[in-house]
Design a protein around this motif. Structure first.
Motif, short mmCIF file in Angstrom:
data_model
loop_
_atom_site.label_atom_id
_atom_site.label_comp_id
_atom_site.label_asym_id
_atom_site.label_seq_id
_atom_site.Cartn_x
_atom_site.Cartn_y
_atom_site.Cartn_z
N LYS A 118 0.86 -1.28 0.02
CA LYS A 118 -0.01 0.04 0.13
C LYS A 118 0.87 1.15 -0.02
N ARG A 119 2.08 1.18 0.51
CA ARG A 119 3.10 2.15 0.47
C ARG A 119 3.73 2.71 -0.86
N CYS A 120 3.54 1.48 -1.59
CA CYS A 120 4.42 1.66 -3.00
C CYS A 120 3.37 1.13 -3.94
N PRO A 121 2.39 2.08 -4.34
CA PRO A 121 1.32 1.93 -5.39
C PRO A 121 1.79 1.75 -6.62
N ASP A 122 3.21 2.17 -7.04
CA ASP A 122 3.52 2.29 -8.26
C ASP A 122 4.51 1.01 -8.52
N LEU A 123 4.32 0.12 -7.51
CA LEU A 123 5.06 -1.19 -7.53
C LEU A 123 4.22 -2.45 -7.56
N GLN A 124 4.54 -3.47 -8.22
CA GLN A 124 3.71 -4.62 -8.60
C GLN A 124 4.29 -5.57 -7.33
#
Length: 420
Positions: A268-274
């Motif tokens: 959730k803290r890294c929305p740009d990562l999968q």
């Protein structure tokens, strides 16, 4: 030429790993044990290696990779496990229709077959097989009632034994943790864990922390042998470059050991990562709650064949570990990721591995810092490359299964020479 000396491993749940059909963490303990057993079998002409497994049917082959298989037959093993996991009030309240339908035939099946099943305690059956095998030495991984039964049986037949500590929960963690009725998260009492270690001819730990723990709480000495893996299995066929793949997480549904919900919090803290989570069976309730909370950038995989795991590591941007050091030993998945050249971000730096190797970072359970490190690996190709290369160098020099097994062989020889 003298006859080879019999070495028996206790690996009740090892058969999926022996078949090569388990995911990288299904029976992770047994997978590591199987790797040690088969490597010793292929490199030690003076040792006859066997492993005692529990399975619903007798294996098709009595010998696999030069290791002799001895089987405790338990025809409804998997059914009993599924029922025991499902039959608690909370799980039943939230159970899916499929789970309830499965229970509708599983429970009557167990009831009808109960009079015809071998209902002797598993510890009695372990002892029976050890007496029949009559080994020169037994190796058990972990501590508890099953391991204790194996070591007691070894003592009865005049065999030596080695208790291998794989989890930090295998020994009492402090002098205060000495109430004999106290059970750890694996359901094993302090008494069973203590007796396993006290009755063993020798103790092997994976980390210096575990060695210090045994010395402090039980006043016993132990040898440290670092975890080892088959590095060639995980090494990429060509040099790795900064990938576009997901952050990989591997574990099971639980609330205390692998802590999968912490992976969701970091995602959730890294929305740009999968993120890709490979989740093996565990708590039914945790599975249901976790699936309901999965954010859009997280993909859950129920099962990945073991043969596909190297590719998963090679495609990953990073490996994320959220395991709790209180219960982990040294996770083999971190070594596998390192051998694959995949940088590691871990909430705990097990035995100082990441600080020493440069393979990634420990974050001291700081979720924000873990998210920051993952973003850094995504945004900075040079940092990613440095961690990737450092990981591969370190694991090859320090954690090869060949080096690992040479140390096990030396300890086995030492004990057997002392008894001859």
């Amino acid at each position: 030429m003298p006859a080879a000396k019999k070495v028996c491993f206790l690996g009740l749940n090892a058969y999926p790993a022996i078949q090569g059909r388990s995911g990288t963490t299904v029976g992770g303990l047994e997978s590591g044990m199987w790797t040690i057993a088969r490597t010793l079998a292929s490199t030690s002409d003076d040792l006859a290696i066997s492993i005692l497994v529990s399975e619903s049917r007798r294996p098709a082959n009595a010998v696999v990779d030069h290791v002799e298989l001895h089987t405790i037959l338990d025809p409804l093993k998997n059914t009993r496990l599924q029922v025991s996991q499902s039959l608690n009030l909370q799980a039943l309240k939230q159970a899916r229709f499929r789970s309830l339908l499965r229970l509708a035939w599983q429970v009557p099946l167990l009831a009808v077959t109960r009079p015809f099943r071998d209902r002797r305690p598993i510890v009695s059956r372990i002892a029976e097989h050890i007496r029949r095998i009559d080994p020169a030495i037994c190796l058990v991984f972990g501590t508890g009632n099953d391991q204790l039964a194996c070591i007691r049986a070894a003592n009865e037949v005049g065999a030596k034994s080695i208790a291998c500590i794989v989890s930090n929960a295998d020994a009492p963690s402090s002098p205060d943790d000495m109430q004999v009725s106290t059970r750890n998260e694996y359901g094993e009492t302090v008494q069973a864990r203590q007796e396993t270690l006290r009755l063993a001819s020798a103790i092997i730990c994976q980390t210096q922390c575990q060695r210090d723990q045994v010395r402090k709480t039980l006043n016993l000495e132990a040898h440290v042998i670092k975890g080892g893996i088959r590095i060639d299995r995980w090494t990429p066929s060509k040099p790795r470059v900064h990938p576009e793949g997901p952050v990989l997480w591997i574990g099971r549904y639980d609330t205390w050991h692998k802590r999968p919900w912490l992976c969701l919090e970091i995602a959730k803290r890294c929305p740009d990562l999968q993120f890709e989570m490979i989740l093996n069976p565990g708590s039914v309730l945790v599975e249901q709650e976790l699936r309901e909370a999965v954010p859009d950038n997280v993909k859950i995989l129920d099962f990945v064949p073991y043969a596909e795991m190297p590719k998963r590591y090679h495609n990953a941007l990073a490996y994320l570990s959220t395991g709790a050091a209180e219960f982990e030993g040294f996770p083999n998945v971190i070594l596998e990721a390192s051998a694959a050249g995949t940088p590691v971000v871990s909430l705990e730096d097990f035995d100082g591995y990441l600080a020493a190797s440069g393979a990634g970072w420990g974050t001291d359970n700081d979720l924000d810092l873990a998210a920051q490190r993952l973003r850094e690996l995504k945004e900075n190709a040079a940092t990613w490359q440095r961690c990737s290369e450092a990981a591969q160098r370190w694991v090859r020099s320090e954690h090869s299964i060949r080096i690992n097994c040479e140390r096990y062989k030396a300890r086995i020889d030492q004990l057997l020479d002392r008894s001859s």
